[in-house]
Design a protein around this motif. Structure first.
Motif, PDB file in Angstrom:
ATOM      1  N   LEU A  81       0.821  -1.213   0.000  1.00 12.65           N
ATOM      2  CA  LEU A  81       0.000   0.000   0.000  1.00 12.65           C
ATOM      3  C   LEU A  81       0.853   1.260   0.000  1.00 12.65           C
ATOM      4  N   TYR A  82       2.005   1.190   0.660  1.00 11.65           N
ATOM      5  CA  TYR A  82       2.910   2.346   0.723  1.00 11.65           C
ATOM      6  C   TYR A  82       3.334   2.780  -0.684  1.00 11.65           C
ATOM      7  N   SER A  83       3.590   1.787  -1.536  1.00 10.62           N
ATOM      8  CA  SER A  83       3.990   2.115  -2.909  1.00 10.62           C
ATOM      9  C   SER A  83       2.831   2.710  -3.711  1.00 10.62           C
ATOM     10  N   GLN A  84       1.588   2.566  -3.162  1.00  8.56           N
ATOM     11  CA  GLN A  84       0.418   3.167  -3.807  1.00  8.56           C
ATOM     12  C   GLN A  84       0.053   4.525  -3.189  1.00  8.56           C
ATOM     13  N   GLY A  85       0.927   5.039  -2.317  1.00 13.18           N
ATOM     14  CA  GLY A  85       0.678   6.329  -1.695  1.00 13.18           C
ATOM     15  C   GLY A  85      -0.236   6.265  -0.483  1.00 13.18           C
ATOM     16  N   VAL A  86      -0.291   5.089   0.165  1.00 13.58           N
ATOM     17  CA  VAL A  86      -1.145   4.905   1.346  1.00 13.58           C
ATOM     18  C   VAL A  86      -0.297   4.437   2.516  1.00 13.58           C
ATOM     19  N   HIS A 134     -16.619  -7.259  -2.036  1.00 15.83           N
ATOM     20  CA  HIS A 134     -15.494  -7.362  -2.964  1.00 15.83           C
ATOM     21  C   HIS A 134     -14.621  -8.567  -2.639  1.00 15.83           C
ATOM     22  N   GLY A 135     -14.269  -9.324  -3.654  1.00 16.76           N
ATOM     23  CA  GLY A 135     -13.321 -10.425  -3.492  1.00 16.76           C
ATOM     24  C   GLY A 135     -11.991 -10.046  -4.103  1.00 16.76           C
ATOM     25  N   ILE A 136     -10.988  -9.885  -3.264  1.00 19.23           N
ATOM     26  CA  ILE A 136      -9.634  -9.524  -3.732  1.00 19.23           C
ATOM     27  C   ILE A 136      -8.659 -10.536  -3.165  1.00 19.23           C
ATOM     28  N   LEU A 137      -7.927 -11.194  -4.029  1.00 22.11           N
ATOM     29  CA  LEU A 137      -7.004 -12.249  -3.617  1.00 22.11           C
ATOM     30  C   LEU A 137      -5.840 -11.678  -2.820  1.00 22.11           C
ATOM     31  N   ASN A 138      -5.472 -12.371  -1.740  1.00 19.20           N
ATOM     32  CA  ASN A 138      -4.246 -12.014  -1.028  1.00 19.20           C
ATOM     33  C   ASN A 138      -3.040 -12.214  -1.937  1.00 19.20           C
ATOM     34  N   GLY A 139      -1.966 -11.518  -1.621  1.00 18.75           N
ATOM     35  CA  GLY A 139      -0.738 -11.678  -2.382  1.00 18.75           C
ATOM     36  C   GLY A 139       0.253 -12.585  -1.672  1.00 18.75           C
ATOM     37  N   CYS A 140       1.414 -12.702  -2.259  1.00 16.23           N
ATOM     38  CA  CYS A 140       2.497 -13.512  -1.704  1.00 16.23           C
ATOM     39  C   CYS A 140       3.803 -12.770  -1.969  1.00 16.23           C
ATOM     40  N   TRP A 163       1.385  -8.745  -4.234  1.00 15.22           N
ATOM     41  CA  TRP A 163       0.709  -7.827  -3.326  1.00 15.22           C
ATOM     42  C   TRP A 163       0.476  -6.475  -3.997  1.00 15.22           C
ATOM     43  N   GLU A 164       1.319  -6.139  -4.975  1.00 16.95           N
ATOM     44  CA  GLU A 164       1.149  -4.853  -5.664  1.00 16.95           C
ATOM     45  C   GLU A 164      -0.205  -4.803  -6.374  1.00 16.95           C
ATOM     46  N   ALA A 165      -0.553  -5.899  -7.060  1.00 17.29           N
ATOM     47  CA  ALA A 165      -1.852  -5.943  -7.753  1.00 17.29           C
ATOM     48  C   ALA A 165      -2.993  -5.898  -6.746  1.00 17.29           C
ATOM     49  N   SER A 166      -2.842  -6.618  -5.632  1.00 16.31           N
ATOM     50  CA  SER A 166      -3.887  -6.616  -4.606  1.00 16.31           C
ATOM     51  C   SER A 166      -4.031  -5.226  -3.987  1.00 16.31           C
ATOM     52  N   ALA A 167      -2.903  -4.558  -3.724  1.00 19.37           N
ATOM     53  CA  ALA A 167      -2.926  -3.235  -3.102  1.00 19.37           C
ATOM     54  C   ALA A 167      -3.636  -2.221  -4.007  1.00 19.37           C
ATOM     55  N   LYS A 168      -3.417  -2.332  -5.305  1.00 15.37           N
ATOM     56  CA  LYS A 168      -4.110  -1.441  -6.244  1.00 15.37           C
ATOM     57  C   LYS A 168      -5.620  -1.646  -6.153  1.00 15.37           C
ATOM     58  N   ALA A 169      -6.032  -2.923  -6.051  1.00  9.90           N
ATOM     59  CA  ALA A 169      -7.461  -3.218  -5.934  1.00  9.90           C
ATOM     60  C   ALA A 169      -8.017  -2.704  -4.603  1.00  9.90           C
ATOM     61  N   GLN A 224      -8.557   1.094  -5.034  1.00  8.66           N
ATOM     62  CA  GLN A 224      -9.624   1.467  -5.950  1.00  8.66           C
ATOM     63  C   GLN A 224     -10.994   1.007  -5.467  1.00  8.66           C
ATOM     64  N   ARG A 225     -11.078  -0.224  -4.955  1.00 11.82           N
ATOM     65  CA  ARG A 225     -12.386  -0.813  -4.672  1.00 11.82           C
ATOM     66  C   ARG A 225     -12.789  -0.703  -3.201  1.00 11.82           C
ATOM     67  N   LEU A 226     -11.818  -0.799  -2.289  1.00 14.96           N
ATOM     68  CA  LEU A 226     -12.157  -0.731  -0.863  1.00 14.96           C
ATOM     69  C   LEU A 226     -12.076   0.690  -0.319  1.00 14.96           C
ATOM     70  N   TYR A 227     -11.015   1.418  -0.701  1.00 14.74           N
ATOM     71  CA  TYR A 227     -10.828   2.770  -0.168  1.00 14.74           C
ATOM     72  C   TYR A 227     -11.345   3.849  -1.108  1.00 14.74           C
ATOM     73  N   LYS A 228     -11.700   3.441  -2.344  1.00 15.15           N
ATOM     74  CA  LYS A 228     -12.235   4.387  -3.336  1.00 15.15           C
ATOM     75  C   LYS A 228     -11.269   5.546  -3.586  1.00 15.15           C
ATOM     76  N   LEU A 229      -9.995   5.213  -3.698  1.00 20.87           N
ATOM     77  CA  LEU A 229      -8.981   6.214  -4.006  1.00 20.87           C
ATOM     78  C   LEU A 229      -8.651   6.157  -5.485  1.00 20.87           C
ATOM     79  N   SER A 230      -8.293   7.282  -6.074  1.00 23.46           N
ATOM     80  CA  SER A 230      -7.918   7.287  -7.486  1.00 23.46           C
ATOM     81  C   SER A 230      -6.581   6.577  -7.641  1.00 23.46           C
ATOM     82  N   ALA A 231      -6.328   6.045  -8.807  1.00 21.73           N
ATOM     83  CA  ALA A 231      -5.094   5.293  -9.068  1.00 21.73           C
ATOM     84  C   ALA A 231      -3.881   6.163  -8.805  1.00 21.73           C
ATOM     85  N   HIS A 232      -2.897   5.545  -8.149  1.00 24.37           N
ATOM     86  CA  HIS A 232      -1.675   6.288  -7.795  1.00 24.37           C
ATOM     87  C   HIS A 232      -0.718   6.272  -8.973  1.00 24.37           C
TER      88      HIS A 232
END
Length: 542
Positions: A33-38, A273-279, A525-531, A534-542
């Motif tokens: 999430l940090y890399s997404q500005g969160v 929302h169903g968002i897969l955990n990362g590894c 986790w990067e793909a999951s964090a983007k989701a 966008q979908r849980l926090y309703k933030l615009s794409a970083h």
């Protein structure tokens, strides 16, 4: 940067604060999430030791009304191990100190009683810390599992915490089957006992939103969190669909576990929302992982010896903590000694099936299922393995329910090709992921699952039941193998049939391709964090 406050019972970033998969998420998600500005701060109980272990600074005392009396809690802040702008908040109180344990099993006639008390007080502490300004208000509140249900209740109905309504609230469900249900009243561990003042003000409509649909005289913390949160997140897309259907034990199907109607309403509102955990994937992936597998097939002992060493070291670590020797440990040591002798004569197992996980009905019901002759699926599996590969071995690492542990120990005493190691040890689990030829994970339900991802990361294909996150991560015939069935009997038969078709492939040229495909598959986790953004926090794409 936007700030999210994760409220959780576990955190794998802290030593001694991990029990299950939730801890892995709380450990790994903040970096993504940090890399997404969160910035995702985490708050959890200190359990009597984490604040000292982390050398946390004291932020002050919190006074809350619990059991109708003032209770004093201490709030601490520690630095995140790798993210300097991210805070780890810890709340401490004598009720949270249970000898370094995160959870207590509780008596069978009062399930969740002690843990429910503890997490109700913890939720009060979080609400007070935010409302009093002792810690800053986040942009989003992110709750994890049933432990946070009382916080959702306080946010919705307690006037003194009304300011929390301004913060959007998300709930992540890591395991819907564990709901923390307690009586509404007339019990020391009940909603009325914890919060007598608030309970007296709850009208029929409010109570209807937090009681258990199956037990109307009970408070269901997970249901409260589902109903009272703005958005609900399940940890894989398939699991998010499965929980919309009622469970059908007679068909071997685990779905919404009584909460499917509430989850259907969330879905209809576009809030499920169903968002897969990362590894996590280390950048310096070892070059010899697949050759280890080939070497084991050729009977090379230099790859088996480290596995035996790791197993003996793990068991030795457990033995030194008690004045007595468990029969299961003694049995495992005898099996390891025999394997070491075999390896000295170049007679090491040429085929290794592995399993790592908690020994619960969720993970083991299919393997423990007995047919009309009283023979379990696992026993059939061991016979099949012996017939296909006389020197083959099934290695199981795990602990959990007494009845399952006993059944595995008895089988290990009767079958020379079963190594059962009763406990959990991280280095040993890594060794099993690295050395195994086929990972067996026939969960009856699986919200996401991490073991199959770790096995695949190491280049070990998996044989899985086609449910939840297993269905979303393993592709049949490409990077692993998937079976299905509409009852426990059918699932047992399908597992054995799929295994029978799979065993002859191991070691063949096409098997190497399956191993390669498994090791190259990525669940980032990067793909999951983007989701999440966008979908849980309703933030615009970083």
């Amino acid at each position: 940067m936007k700030r999210v406050l994760m409220v959780a019972a576990e955190n794998g970033a802290l030593k001694g604060a991990k029990v299950g998969g939730m801890a892995d998420v709380i450990r790994d998600l903040p970096g993504a999430l940090y890399s997404q500005g969160v910035c995702s701060d985490v708050i959890m109980p200190s359990y009597g030791f984490l604040h000292r272990q982390q050398a946390a600074e004291s932020l002050g005392e919190l006074v809350v009304d619990f059991y109708g009396q003032p209770h004093w809690l201490s709030l601490y802040r520690a630095a995140h191990p790798s993210l300097p702008e991210v805070n780890l908040y810890l709340i401490d109180h004598p009720l949270f100190d249970q000898g370094g344990k995160i959870y207590t099993p509780g008596a069978s006639e009062r399930p969740f009683a002690e843990d429910a008390n503890k997490f109700a007080l913890f939720c009060l502490g979080v609400a007070k810390a935010l409302a009093s300004g002792l810690m800053p208000m986040p942009d989003h509140l992110h709750l994890h599992d049933w432990h946070c249900g009382v916080l959702a209740l306080l946010r919705a109905f307690a006037p003194e915490y009304g300011a929390l309504k301004a913060i959007p609230c998300v709930l992540s469900i890591h395991n819907l089957a564990i709901q923390g249900t307690r009586p509404l009243s007339q019990e020391h561990s009940s909603l009325q006992a914890w919060l007598p003042g608030l309970f007296a003000t709850l009208d029929d409509d409010a109570l209807a939103r937090v009681t258990d649909p199956r037990y109307p005289q009970c408070f269901n913390p997970l249901r409260a969190a589902i109903v009272l949160s703005d958005r609900v997140h399940l940890v894989s897309p398939s699991y998010a669909q499965e929980v919309l259907r009622p469970s059908a034990p007679e068909l071997g199907f685990v779905g919404g576990e009584g909460l499917e109607a509430d989850l259907q309403l969330k879905q209809q509102a576009g809030a499920l929302h169903g968002i897969l955990n990362g590894c996590e994937y280390p950048s310096h992936k070892g070059s010899g992982q697949l050759s280890k597998r080939q070497a084991l097939l050729r009977g090379s002992t230099d790859k088996l010896t480290p596995l035996i060493d790791s197993a003996e070291q793990a068991i030795g670590g457990w033995l030194c903590q008690t004045p007595w020797v468990r029969s299961g440990d003694q049995l495992a040591l005898m099996t390891l000694a025999r394997l070491r002798r075999q390896s000295e004569f170049q007679d090491a197992p040429r085929l290794l099936l592995t399993s790592v996980g908690r020994l619960t009905d969720q993970k083991m019901a299919i393997l423990c299922y007995r047919d009309q002759q009283g023979v379990s699926t696992l026993e059939h599996l061991l016979k099949m393995l012996a017939e296909h590969a006389p020197s083959g071995l099934m290695a199981i690492l795990g602990s959990g329910e007494d009845a399952i542990e006993t059944q595995l120990m008895q089988l290990a005493g009767r079958y020379h090709n079963l190594l059962f190691i009763n406990g959990f040890d991280l280095p040993l689990s890594d060794a099993l992921y690295e050395c195994g030829n086929l990972f067996i994970m026939p969960s009856s339900f699986e919200p996401c699952g991490i073991s199959q991802m770790l096995a695949m990361r190491a280049g070990q294909p998996c044989l899985v039941h086609g449910v939840g996150g297993l269905k979303d991560t393993v592709s049949h015939g490409e990077d692993g193998f998937v079976f299905y069935g509409d009852s426990l009997a059918e699932q047992s038969g399908a597992l054995l049939q799929t295994l029978a078709q799979t065993l002859p492939l191991i070691g063949k040229e096409e098997w190497q391709q399956v191993c390669d495909n498994a090791s190259h598959k990525r669940f980032s986790w990067e793909a999951s964090a983007k989701a999440y953004c966008q979908r849980l926090y309703k933030l615009s794409a970083h």
